[in-house]
Design a protein around this motif. Structure first.
Motif, PDB file in Angstrom:
ATOM      1  N   MET A   1     -54.268 -53.705  53.571  1.00 53.83           N
ATOM      2  CA  MET A   1     -55.400 -52.806  53.825  1.00 53.83           C
ATOM      3  C   MET A   1     -56.500 -53.631  54.480  1.00 53.83           C
ATOM      4  N   GLY A   2     -57.264 -52.985  55.331  1.00 58.84           N
ATOM      5  CA  GLY A   2     -58.316 -53.685  56.054  1.00 58.84           C
ATOM      6  C   GLY A   2     -59.701 -53.389  55.519  1.00 58.84           C
ATOM      7  N   GLU A   3     -60.601 -54.347  55.699  1.00 60.83           N
ATOM      8  CA  GLU A   3     -62.040 -54.160  55.507  1.00 60.83           C
ATOM      9  C   GLU A   3     -62.680 -54.250  56.889  1.00 60.83           C
ATOM     10  N   LEU A   4     -63.263 -53.174  57.332  1.00 60.40           N
ATOM     11  CA  LEU A   4     -63.802 -53.103  58.686  1.00 60.40           C
ATOM     12  C   LEU A   4     -65.322 -53.189  58.630  1.00 60.40           C
ATOM     13  N   GLU A   5     -65.874 -54.306  59.101  1.00 61.34           N
ATOM     14  CA  GLU A   5     -67.327 -54.497  59.139  1.00 61.34           C
ATOM     15  C   GLU A   5     -67.842 -54.264  60.556  1.00 61.34           C
ATOM     16  N   TYR A   6     -69.045 -53.696  60.648  1.00 62.00           N
ATOM     17  CA  TYR A   6     -69.626 -53.415  61.964  1.00 62.00           C
ATOM     18  C   TYR A   6     -71.133 -53.261  61.819  1.00 62.00           C
ATOM     19  N   TYR A   7     -71.828 -53.465  62.923  1.00 61.47           N
ATOM     20  CA  TYR A   7     -73.277 -53.244  62.971  1.00 61.47           C
ATOM     21  C   TYR A   7     -73.578 -51.947  63.716  1.00 61.47           C
ATOM     22  N   VAL A   8     -74.559 -51.207  63.206  1.00 61.74           N
ATOM     23  CA  VAL A   8     -75.106 -50.048  63.910  1.00 61.74           C
ATOM     24  C   VAL A   8     -76.538 -50.400  64.299  1.00 61.74           C
ATOM     25  N   ILE A   9     -76.892 -50.140  65.549  1.00 56.14           N
ATOM     26  CA  ILE A   9     -78.162 -50.597  66.101  1.00 56.14           C
ATOM     27  C   ILE A   9     -79.033 -49.392  66.456  1.00 56.14           C
ATOM     28  N   THR A  10     -80.269 -49.405  65.958  1.00 59.08           N
ATOM     29  CA  THR A  10     -81.198 -48.304  66.186  1.00 59.08           C
ATOM     30  C   THR A  10     -82.569 -48.864  66.568  1.00 59.08           C
ATOM     31  N   LYS A  11     -83.457 -47.966  66.962  1.00 60.80           N
ATOM     32  CA  LYS A  11     -84.843 -48.370  67.186  1.00 60.80           C
ATOM     33  C   LYS A  11     -85.462 -48.796  65.859  1.00 60.80           C
ATOM     34  N   GLU A  12     -86.346 -49.772  65.916  1.00 68.21           N
ATOM     35  CA  GLU A  12     -86.979 -50.280  64.700  1.00 68.21           C
ATOM     36  C   GLU A  12     -87.770 -49.172  64.010  1.00 68.21           C
ATOM     37  N   ASP A  13     -87.602 -49.077  62.694  1.00 71.66           N
ATOM     38  CA  ASP A  13     -88.310 -48.094  61.873  1.00 71.66           C
ATOM     39  C   ASP A  13     -89.077 -48.861  60.808  1.00 71.66           C
ATOM     40  N   SER A  14     -90.402 -48.760  60.831  1.00 69.98           N
ATOM     41  CA  SER A  14     -91.230 -49.540  59.911  1.00 69.98           C
ATOM     42  C   SER A  14     -91.294 -48.951  58.506  1.00 69.98           C
TER      43      SER A  14
ATOM     44  N   GLY B   1     -75.629 -57.823  56.240  1.00 74.28           N
ATOM     45  CA  GLY B   1     -76.420 -58.000  57.452  1.00 74.28           C
ATOM     46  C   GLY B   1     -77.474 -56.920  57.643  1.00 74.28           C
ATOM     47  N   ASN B   2     -78.711 -57.338  57.779  1.00 71.35           N
ATOM     48  CA  ASN B   2     -79.820 -56.418  58.017  1.00 71.35           C
ATOM     49  C   ASN B   2     -80.942 -57.222  58.651  1.00 71.35           C
ATOM     50  N   PHE B   3     -81.211 -56.982  59.933  1.00 73.51           N
ATOM     51  CA  PHE B   3     -82.271 -57.746  60.585  1.00 73.51           C
ATOM     52  C   PHE B   3     -82.846 -56.956  61.753  1.00 73.51           C
ATOM     53  N   THR B   4     -83.991 -57.381  62.227  1.00 69.68           N
ATOM     54  CA  THR B   4     -84.676 -56.723  63.340  1.00 69.68           C
ATOM     55  C   THR B   4     -84.954 -57.737  64.436  1.00 69.68           C
ATOM     56  N   ARG B   5     -84.662 -57.369  65.671  1.00 68.75           N
ATOM     57  CA  ARG B   5     -84.946 -58.209  66.832  1.00 68.75           C
ATOM     58  C   ARG B   5     -85.385 -57.337  67.996  1.00 68.75           C
ATOM     59  N   ASP B   6     -86.470 -57.724  68.659  1.00 69.72           N
ATOM     60  CA  ASP B   6     -86.898 -57.085  69.902  1.00 69.72           C
ATOM     61  C   ASP B   6     -86.995 -55.562  69.774  1.00 69.72           C
ATOM     62  N   GLY B   7     -87.557 -55.108  68.668  1.00 71.22           N
ATOM     63  CA  GLY B   7     -87.792 -53.678  68.495  1.00 71.22           C
ATOM     64  C   GLY B   7     -86.573 -52.876  68.074  1.00 71.22           C
TER      65      GLY B   7
ATOM     66  N   GLU C   1     -78.147 -52.809  61.316  1.00 71.31           N
ATOM     67  CA  GLU C   1     -77.676 -52.590  59.947  1.00 71.31           C
ATOM     68  C   GLU C   1     -76.162 -52.742  59.913  1.00 71.31           C
ATOM     69  N   GLN C   2     -75.705 -53.589  58.990  1.00 75.92           N
ATOM     70  CA  GLN C   2     -74.273 -53.837  58.864  1.00 75.92           C
ATOM     71  C   GLN C   2     -73.660 -52.902  57.812  1.00 75.92           C
ATOM     72  N   ASN C   3     -72.492 -52.383  58.129  1.00 70.04           N
ATOM     73  CA  ASN C   3     -71.767 -51.491  57.231  1.00 70.04           C
ATOM     74  C   ASN C   3     -70.326 -51.951  57.089  1.00 70.04           C
TER      75      ASN C   3
ATOM     76  N   GLY D   1     -76.047 -41.132  69.692  1.00 67.35           N
ATOM     77  CA  GLY D   1     -76.928 -42.010  70.444  1.00 67.35           C
ATOM     78  C   GLY D   1     -77.165 -43.344  69.764  1.00 67.35           C
ATOM     79  N   LEU D   2     -76.194 -43.796  68.967  1.00 65.69           N
ATOM     80  CA  LEU D   2     -76.295 -45.075  68.259  1.00 65.69           C
ATOM     81  C   LEU D   2     -75.367 -46.089  68.918  1.00 65.69           C
ATOM     82  N   ASP D   3     -75.811 -47.328  69.008  1.00 67.53           N
ATOM     83  CA  ASP D   3     -74.945 -48.386  69.511  1.00 67.53           C
ATOM     84  C   ASP D   3     -74.215 -49.000  68.321  1.00 67.53           C
ATOM     85  N   VAL D   4     -72.925 -49.227  68.478  1.00 64.53           N
ATOM     86  CA  VAL D   4     -72.089 -49.791  67.422  1.00 64.53           C
ATOM     87  C   VAL D   4     -71.355 -50.996  67.973  1.00 64.53           C
ATOM     88  N   THR D   5     -71.288 -52.059  67.189  1.00 70.74           N
ATOM     89  CA  THR D   5     -70.522 -53.226  67.618  1.00 70.74           C
ATOM     90  C   THR D   5     -69.723 -53.805  66.460  1.00 70.74           C
TER      91      THR D   5
END
Length: 502
Positions: free
Chosen positions: A152-165, A210-216, A220-222, A253-257
């Motif tokens: 069985m696999g564990e699939l990790e990925y980041y979802v990238i959105t506009k910064e929300d304060s 993983g949870n970090f903010t860069r350049d606005g 978020e890692q899931n 409209g979300l970027d996923v990597t």
């Protein structure tokens, strides 16, 4: 007596036919298409780049449907597998595997999609079809050991959105975070639902470290993890899960990597693989409430062939940006219990023999809750990431475990003892264990040196191994990480190049 086997299944084809996917026939597929109002059929298959490719058919008659299901179609193999197929002799057949049929959740026109296998001009299984390698590995393992190899696999990925304060997440503290500090849990839940519709048997999902903010922008890692099943099915599920997540990302409209590494110093994304060996319904990983000698011998095989396994599971330079110290990623060839810094981890396996459910819930009758929890025991390979060819990786892991089981027992157990790092690798000293390859070029060299173990029994054909080695060496990445690790701009350039790998 009511049969409720399919009462809760999200798999529409299975629920309609009241059959498990493994028993689907061509007649079943035709019946579903006819009765459910399906207008199109999609053939889907992975190419050398690891991504899903699609061929669309519009159904204009029952005769045509019979023809494409029974005879498949021609495709250009040199475009799909440039390292293995010459343009001068490139035609391949694609033949659908009926057990993979699912109602496509993204098509407005009712569409049935199926994964396919490749065949050559003589009607034989195409030797460089990665799916063929995993089927061959599973069959060889079963024939030689009498056991079934499951994964069985564990699939990790980041979802990238506009910064929300509002309610910002804590840097590198996202593990199992709930809303409002994790903003994308509902997106992950939707991904899980759609993956289940394609046939994926999901264990759970959660927010990852993983949870970090860069350049606005906020990253978020899931993680989504699956249930154990035969390795060929486990590979199919991972392939389709990435396809689903990306398509839903586009819809919202979300970027996923799934990239192994985005920024130095922040958590990378792995694709960990859990494994177990089953026989007559019993988990052979456990004996007397402890990890069995069979399991330890299989681990020994992975320890011995680990340097070459990176050639299947870590296929671009950013893979090795992730395999660095202090990031919960392995750097050395060792194993241990509940230890996320080792290459192979033995997670908790419900072998304590106590009824935790009754203890937590006093109204429960403990006699009703007692069951053999040892069936859940697995071992986890932690080096791979989503740059992997999932079929090659599953085949490679199965082959490595078989290698350990075919060694003289005393030798295999001695290797397991020598590479055991216990609960904490850092207390034992990482330097005492061999290091994993540090770049694609090193992985290529390791595969070349160990290729005989993978090519034995025809699991990996010679020209497939040659193609993997050529591809890895083409990156020319010896010393790349050491040379740019402190140059954020150069790191960003490399990461951008492989941002949507696999």
């Amino acid at each position: 007596m009511t049969d409720n086997t399919f009462e809760l299944t999200p798999h529409i084809v299975s629920a309609f036919l009241r059959k498990s996917p493994e028993t689907f026939t061509k007649a079943d597929i035709i019946e579903f298409v006819r009765s459910y109002g399906v207008k199109m059929v999609n053939f889907m298959y992975p190419a050398e780049d690891g991504r899903v490719k699609t061929l669309n058919f519009y159904i204009n008659s029952r005769e045509y449907l019979e023809t494409i299901l029974g005879q498949g179609e021609r495709v250009d193999g040199s475009s799909l597998f440039p390292s293995f197929v010459e343009p001068g002799s490139s035609d391949l057949y694609v033949i659908p595997r009926f057990r993979t049929a699912f109602l496509d959740p993204f098509c407005e026109i009712p569409t049935l999609s199926l994964l396919c296998s490749f065949y050559d001009k003589d009607g034989r299984a195409f030797e460089c079809d990665p799916y063929r390698s995993v089927v061959k590995a599973a069959g060889t393992f079963r024939e030689k050991t009498g056991m079934t190899f499951e994964a069985m696999g564990e699939l990790e990925y980041y979802v990238i959105t506009k910064e929300d304060s509002h309610f910002p997440g804590s840097d590198q503290k996202g593990y199992h975070e709930s809303g409002p500090f994790a903003k994308l849990n509902s997106f992950r839940a939707e991904c899980m639902e759609y993956i289940a519709r394609t046939g994926g048997r999901i264990k759970y999902g959660h927010s990852e470290v993983g949870n970090f903010t860069r350049d606005g922008r906020t990253y978020e890692q899931n993680e989504i993890e699956f249930l154990p099943c035969p390795i060929e099915t486990a590979a199919d599920q991972i392939l389709l899960a990435k396809w689903v997540i990306r398509n839903l990302g586009l819809r919202h409209g979300l970027d996923v990597t799934f990239a192994p590494k985005i920024i130095v110093g922040e958590a990378g994304s792995g694709m960990h693989i859990h494994m177990r060996m089953m026989k007559d319904g019993a988990n052979m990983m456990v004996s007397g409430g402890r990890l069995s000698d069979i399991a330890r011998r299989a681990i020994a095989g992975m320890m011995e062939l680990a340097p070459a396994i990176t050639a299947f599971g870590n296929k671009n330079p950013t893979s090795y940006f992730r395999l660095v110290p202090h990031q919960e990623a392995p750097t050395n060839i060792c194993w241990g219990d509940c230890n996320r810094s080792t290459l192979v981890r033995v997670p908790l396996g419900w072998t304590a023999g106590s009824d935790m459910c009754a203890d937590a819930n006093p109204l429960e009758d403990s006699k009703l809750n007692i069951s053999d929890g040892s069936v859940k025991q697995t071992v986890e390979m932690r080096s791979p990431d989503s740059s992997a060819d999932i079929y090659q990786l599953m085949a490679g892991l199965c082959t490595a475990c078989l290698y350990g089981l075919e060694m003289p027992v005393d030798k295999a157990l001695a290797i397991a003892d020598a590479t055991y790092a216990g609960l904490d690798i850092h207390k034992g000293g990482a330097e005492k264990y061999k290091a994993l390859p540090s770049c694609c070029a090193e992985s290529a060299g390791c595969l070349e040196a160990m290729r005989g173990h993978f090519e034995r029994d025809g699991i990996f054909p010679h020209r497939m191994t040659d193609g993997i080695i050529r591809s890895l060496r083409s990156f020319n990445d010896n010393g790349l990480l050491a040379g740019i690790v402190k140059d954020d701009r150069k790191v960003a350039e490399i990461v951008a190049r492989y941002f949507h790998c696999g």
